[in-house]
Scaffold this active site. Structure first.
Site, short mmCIF file in Angstrom:
data_model
loop_
_atom_site.label_atom_id
_atom_site.label_comp_id
_atom_site.label_asym_id
_atom_site.label_seq_id
_atom_site.Cartn_x
_atom_site.Cartn_y
_atom_site.Cartn_z
CD GLU A 65 53.76 22.52 62.55
OE1 GLU A 65 53.75 23.72 62.87
OE2 GLU A 65 54.67 22.01 61.85
N GLY A 317 65.67 13.92 62.45
CA GLY A 317 65.10 12.78 63.15
C GLY A 317 65.98 12.22 64.25
CD GLU A 318 71.08 10.95 64.18
OE1 GLU A 318 71.45 9.81 64.52
OE2 GLU A 318 71.86 11.85 63.80
CG ASN A 342 58.63 20.77 71.98
OD1 ASN A 342 58.23 21.01 73.11
ND2 ASN A 342 58.71 19.55 71.49
#
Length: 433
Positions: A65, A317-318, A342
């Site tokens: 989110e 985060g990659e 997603n």
């Protein structure tokens, strides 16, 4: 169930909830601060100076989110608005800190834990934070929180809202407490017409369809360049198996092992196995070791050798790096009945996408992507790896899939603008309405 019964049940179950959170925190790492004053609606004594008065409050429960909210959050910051960003999980909070470190440093964005959904905690939160409005990302409906906002005169919106058939059934089982909570929302901005119809049936006011914020996500250019350069340096074909969840890794590992055995280690592509949740990194490493596959971990910071079959993506985060490094992306979470993950980021990176049979959490997006030729559906992990190998061998087909993915992604942009337009009366006010 009414809200009084709901609150009594929540209080009775809270020790078990805290025990579960503690165990999850131990597995996942990070600072969960389960008994932080913020979790009970209080400002901690060490709390830094709050941003300017009447912040726009955005709640992004966890990692997914927070990433989904990034375009909206950046647009709010670009307007000069003060922002309060709340989370429930440590991974969500860490990602928010990473994405918005500059805004945090200058005091424009403040992070906090969402209070537990107790009446007192939610009232204290509204009193201490005094937001001008609250924007809940995707499907965060908390009855006491919404009741406290209503009492405090804080308008609330469910933004980029998704509401599956299973969510509708769950809402029905909860009875009046969920209908009251949904009816208490001042605005509902749905991803699709199907989400809007289900939300209306569950008790929300008729939603506007503004689209999915994830289509406005700008993948970090530095990561994209780094991923592409990394693959070129390796000189190998690369397939991403992204966002795997419980029960999925073993099927992919078996299929990868079969292909590696058939082609020989040096003829096998490099597979990037990327678990969805950090608490499962070590579990995935154990499965790879038990299968006898040569693997390395991204966190070790060493390039895979020619003998390496799998790179375990055990970093956060990659994802843009991983997708840019790949020629085909298998988006997991859809090979067990978990609803899917997603696929939009993979399409934004311009790689052909493969999904499994269970995409009910992203039903419309998955079906639209398949119809556009940006993705294809297969029945199981073995077939997904087989299809990825076919795409690697067929350059023309692979390029058509990548072009379709980019075109499909670009055609759905604009949700952030439509969301801001819908919320303009709240955002343009100099203070809380």
């Amino acid at each position: 169930m009414n809200r009084g019964v709901y609150t009594l049940a929540l209080r009775a179950l809270s020790p078990l909830i805290w025990l579960w959170m503690g165990r999850r925190a131990k597995r996942a790492g990070g600072q969960w601060e389960i008994f932080s004053p913020e979790r009970f609606g209080r400002l901690p004594a060490s709390h830094p100076a709050a941003p300017q008065a009447a912040p726009v409050w955005v709640h992004a429960v966890s990692l997914g989110e927070t990433r989904a909210a990034q375009p909206l959050l950046q647009a709010l910051l670009d307007r000069g608005l003060p922002v309060l960003l709340t989370h429930v999980t440590a991974t969500g909070r860490a990602e928010g800190a990473r994405l918005f470190q500059d805004a945090i440093a200058r005091g424009q964005l403040c992070q906090a834990w969402l209070p537990y959904d107790f009446p007192g905690a939610t009232r204290r939160f509204m009193t201490s934070r005094q937001p001008r409005c609250g924007l809940l990302i995707e499907r965060e409906i908390w009855p006491n929180l919404l009741a406290a906002a209503r009492t405090a005169g804080v308008p609330m919106a469910l933004v980029s809202a998704r509401f599956s058939a299973s969510s509708l059934r769950q809402a029905g089982r909860m009875g009046s407490v969920m209908r009251e909570a949904l009816a208490g929302l001042d605005a509902v901005l749905a991803q699709t017409a199907e989400d809007a119809a289900r939300l209306t049936e569950a008790g929300a006011r008729p939603p506007a369809v503004t689209g999915n914020l994830k289509f406005d996500l700008a993948l970090p250019e530095a990561q994209m360049r780094a991923g592409q350069a990394w693959r070129e340096r390796l000189g190998r074909r690369v397939v991403a198996v992204a966002s795997t969840r419980e029960g999925e890794d073993s099927g992919f590992i078996d299929a990868i092992k079969r292909h590696a055995s058939n082609s020989g280690t040096h003829g096998s592509p490099l597979f990037l196995l990327i678990p969805r949740h950090p608490q499962r990194f070590d579990e995935a490493a154990g499965l790879l070791a038990a299968a006898g596959l040569a693997f390395t971990r991204r966190s070790e910071g060493v390039d895979p050798s020619p003998d390496t079959v799998v790179l375990l993506g055990d970093t956060l985060g990659e994802m843009a790096f991983y997708y840019a490094a790949s020629e085909v992306a298998i988006v997991a979470g859809s090979f067990a009945p978990l609803g899917g993950q997603n696929l939009i980021e993979a399409c934004a990176a311009g790689v052909p996408v493969i999904v499994g049979p269970h995409t009910f959490n992203f039903k419309q997006a998955a079906e639209d992507a398949i119809e556009a030729g940006a993705a294809q559906r297969v029945p199981d992990a073995g077939q997904a790896v087989d299809t990825a190998m076919e795409l690697l061998a067929d350059e023309a087909r692979r390029e058509r899939g990548g072009e379709a993915a980019r075109a499909w992604f670009g055609a759905h942009a604009g949700a952030t603008r439509r969301t801001l337009d819908a919320l303009a009366p709240w955002l343009d006010a100099g203070a809380r309405p």
